[in-house]
Design a protein around this motif. Structure first.
Motif: not given
Length: 169
Positions: A109-117, A50-62, A90-94, A105-106
């Protein structure tokens, strides 16, 4: 004289098409960076980090913020603006949660947006697998065929199946 004109016209056409191709490939490269950052978040969640997920989602947002979308068609721009907004929200929530269930759960939401993209813009330079977990009733993208379930992690690491394969462009 005519030969010179033909050469000049051919040169102009070559330069113009190269510029368009370069712009599109630059956009595709940025989208592929988003996809790689997404996989990093998925991999962190599928291994219960979960801690790595927080760091990785910040990179995703960037990476989402770095996508130059002016080279997209109007329809693609519309989809990207909608989906990138969802991804960032959803990245901010995560990133704001230390509870892995909330993070997952967050991530849904990211996954469905990525799938559509990926399905709409078709930028992927490698095969992408859309995988689905019937227990979580949720899907995600994976860079490999082997199931790595981000919704249950080590509890059910390989639970799910491939629902769709998107070949590289």
């Amino acid at each position: 004289m005519i030969m010179k004109r033909i050469i000049i016209i051919v040169a102009i056409i070559a330069i113009a098409t190269t510029k368009i191709t370069f712009a599109q490939s630059k956009t595709d490269a940025a989208f592929n960076q988003v996809l790689l950052a997404y996989y990093d978040v998925k991999n962190a969640l599928s291994t219960d980090k979960k801690d790595a997920a927080i760091e990785k989602v910040k990179v995703l947002t960037a990476k989402v913020n770095d996508v130059p979308n002016k080279d997209l068609t109007t329809a693609q721009q519309k989809v990207w603006m909608e989906q990138s907004s969802i991804i960032k929200s959803k990245a901010a929530q995560l990133a704001g949660s230390n509870d892995i269930k909330t993070q997952r759960k967050s991530f849904e939401g990211i996954s469905y947006a990525m799938i559509k993209t990926v399905k709409t813009i078709k930028f992927n330079n490698a095969t992408v697998y859309i995988q689905h977990c019937p227990m979580a009733k949720a899907s995600w993208l994976n860079e490999k065929e082997n199931i790595e379930n981000p919704y249950y992690g080590s509890m059910m690491f390989d639970c799910g199946d491939i629902s769709e394969t998107i070949k590289s462009k």
